[in-house]
Write an enzyme that holds these catalytic residues in place. Structure first.
Site, mmCIF file in Angstrom:
data_model
loop_
_atom_site.group_PDB
_atom_site.id
_atom_site.type_symbol
_atom_site.label_atom_id
_atom_site.label_comp_id
_atom_site.label_asym_id
_atom_site.label_seq_id
_atom_site.Cartn_x
_atom_site.Cartn_y
_atom_site.Cartn_z
ATOM 1 N N GLY A 11 -14.763 -12.956 -47.953
ATOM 2 C CA GLY A 11 -14.195 -12.810 -46.626
ATOM 3 C C GLY A 11 -13.417 -14.051 -46.235
ATOM 4 O O GLY A 11 -13.860 -15.179 -46.479
ATOM 5 N N ALA A 12 -12.251 -13.846 -45.651
ATOM 6 C CA ALA A 12 -11.413 -14.969 -45.213
ATOM 7 C C ALA A 12 -11.001 -14.772 -43.764
ATOM 8 O O ALA A 12 -9.868 -15.049 -43.382
ATOM 9 C CB ALA A 12 -10.183 -15.108 -46.110
ATOM 10 N N GLY A 13 -11.945 -14.280 -42.963
ATOM 11 C CA GLY A 13 -11.691 -14.106 -41.544
ATOM 12 C C GLY A 13 -11.996 -15.373 -40.780
ATOM 13 O O GLY A 13 -11.927 -16.480 -41.317
ATOM 14 N N GLY A 35 -15.495 -17.021 -42.588
ATOM 15 C CA GLY A 35 -15.309 -17.388 -43.985
ATOM 16 C C GLY A 35 -14.070 -18.230 -44.200
ATOM 17 O O GLY A 35 -14.080 -19.193 -44.980
ATOM 18 N N ASN A 74 -24.975 -11.956 -39.292
ATOM 19 C CA ASN A 74 -25.824 -11.813 -38.114
ATOM 20 C C ASN A 74 -26.969 -10.851 -38.379
ATOM 21 O O ASN A 74 -26.848 -9.919 -39.172
ATOM 22 C CB ASN A 74 -24.994 -11.339 -36.921
ATOM 23 C CG ASN A 74 -23.999 -12.390 -36.466
ATOM 24 O OD1 ASN A 74 -24.269 -13.588 -36.560
ATOM 25 N ND2 ASN A 74 -22.845 -11.965 -35.975
ATOM 26 N N LYS A 87 -31.530 -17.755 -34.099
ATOM 27 C CA LYS A 87 -30.132 -17.382 -33.887
ATOM 28 C C LYS A 87 -30.048 -15.917 -33.448
ATOM 29 O O LYS A 87 -29.249 -15.566 -32.583
ATOM 30 C CB LYS A 87 -29.304 -17.595 -35.158
ATOM 31 C CG LYS A 87 -27.833 -17.264 -34.888
ATOM 32 C CD LYS A 87 -26.943 -17.367 -36.098
ATOM 33 C CE LYS A 87 -25.525 -16.950 -35.723
ATOM 34 N NZ LYS A 87 -24.600 -16.961 -36.890
ATOM 35 N N GLU A 124 -20.803 -5.096 -34.542
ATOM 36 C CA GLU A 124 -22.059 -5.209 -35.283
ATOM 37 C C GLU A 124 -23.226 -4.668 -34.462
ATOM 38 O O GLU A 124 -24.284 -5.298 -34.378
ATOM 39 C CB GLU A 124 -22.298 -6.666 -35.666
ATOM 40 C CG GLU A 124 -21.243 -7.230 -36.605
ATOM 41 C CD GLU A 124 -21.459 -8.697 -36.918
ATOM 42 O OE1 GLU A 124 -21.374 -9.054 -38.107
ATOM 43 O OE2 GLU A 124 -21.711 -9.477 -35.986
#
Length: 307
Positions: A7-9, A12, A102, A185, A268
């Site tokens: 992931g490169a959002g 990431g 999460n 968290k 989510e």
């Protein structure tokens, strides 16, 4: 250590980009459209202190030919199932898989698929998003990553990973109690998400409304009760910090789920709220506010799917 970032959002891309800029061997596993954009335009990270640019190493599904030492999974939690097969060729005998997703369900999913010895615990704290040009935007100076063995040991491999993350442009910390920190968290994230999503406003707006403070505290109580029922050991200091943070009348804080919801994105809901409702149901716990939030988000998702 060779690292594959899945992931490169906003998450990431930020942490993987920082690591790459610090000289680490980082490759991003991304899908076609994002891969093409990164190859042609590079990666840009807008931080409170300035603009960062890099030309990232990219692979797509089917292009991985040998294992990586570390796999950092940084997709949205609802996308985990869709990337398992793509990342499988990257998993070797000595690979570490570190999810920063999460909720907690992903640990079960990953250990069932790849084995318990491969998976370590991890979490991050950052407020970020992608803008209309696909640039990563860090919304506040907060950028923390925490990681540790699931059994709390100070193993050689986790110490080695800690060295990899240090001095990479963000705050990195090895934890010997990572499971407890992941519970905490989830406590914060689920409470923040339920408060802002159900009331469609930021923390300050809810806290300033008549009955808003009591509502926020009741949401926190429900989340806490569920987590305690499955093993979280309550820490009073952290609980009071959370209550204070989520009842500030001057706060403009929102959750990432709320921001996604307001932009019409997938959310989510199952991983942050739905799993808590399921746990409560199995344990016979009454969680009316979490159930109301779950219904609310289910209505949103159904309407979104029908557009």
């Amino acid at each position: 250590m060779r690292m594959l970032v899945v992931g490169a959002g906003a998450t990431g891309g930020y942490f993987g980009g920082r690591l790459a800029l610090a000289g680490r061997d980082v490759t991003f596993l991304v899908r076609g459209k994002r891969a093409a954009a990164l190859r042609s335009e590079g990666m840009e990270i807008i931080t409170p202190s300035g603009l960062l640019k890099l030309q990232p190493q990219i692979v797509e599904a089917g292009e991985i030919t040998r294992p990586y030492d570390v796999i950092l999974i940084a997709v949205k939690a609802f996308a985990l199932g869709s990337v398992l097969e793509a990342l499988a060729p990257a998993v070797g005998e000595n690979t570490l898989i570190m999810p920063i997703l999460n909720g907690m369900k992903h640990l079960e999913v990953l250990t069932e698929r790849f084995g318990k010895n491969v998976v370590i615990g991890g979490l991050c704290k950052i407020a970020g998003t992608l803008d209309e040009r696909g640039r990563i935007v860090q919304l506040s100076p907060l950028h923390e990553m925490t990681y540790g063995e699931l059994d709390g040991s100070a193993s050689e491999r986790i110490t080695r990973l800690d060295r990899l993350f240090q001095n990479a442009g963000f705050n990195a910390r090895l934890s010997l109690n990572i499971i407890s920190e992941m519970w905490e968290k989830w406590l914060l994230l689920a409470s923040l998400g339920a408060i802002t999503c159900l009331m469609r406003g930021n923390i300050g707006q809810v806290a300033s409304a008549p009955g808003g403070d009591e509502f926020a505290r009741a949401v926190i109580d429900e989340v806490l009760a569920v987590l305690v029922s499955v093993g979280y050991i309550r820490r009073e200091e952290y609980l009071q910090q959370t209550i204070g943070l989520l009842t500030q009348k001057e706060s403009v804080q929102t959750s990432s789920m709320y921001r996604d919801l307001m932009q019409g994105y997938e959310i989510e809901a199952d991983q942050v709220i739905g799993d808590l409702v399921s746990i409560a149901g199995r344990g016979g716990l009454s969680v009316p506010l979490l159930r109301a939030t779950s219904v609310n988000l289910s209505v949103y998702r159904a309407a979104r799917d029908n557009i």
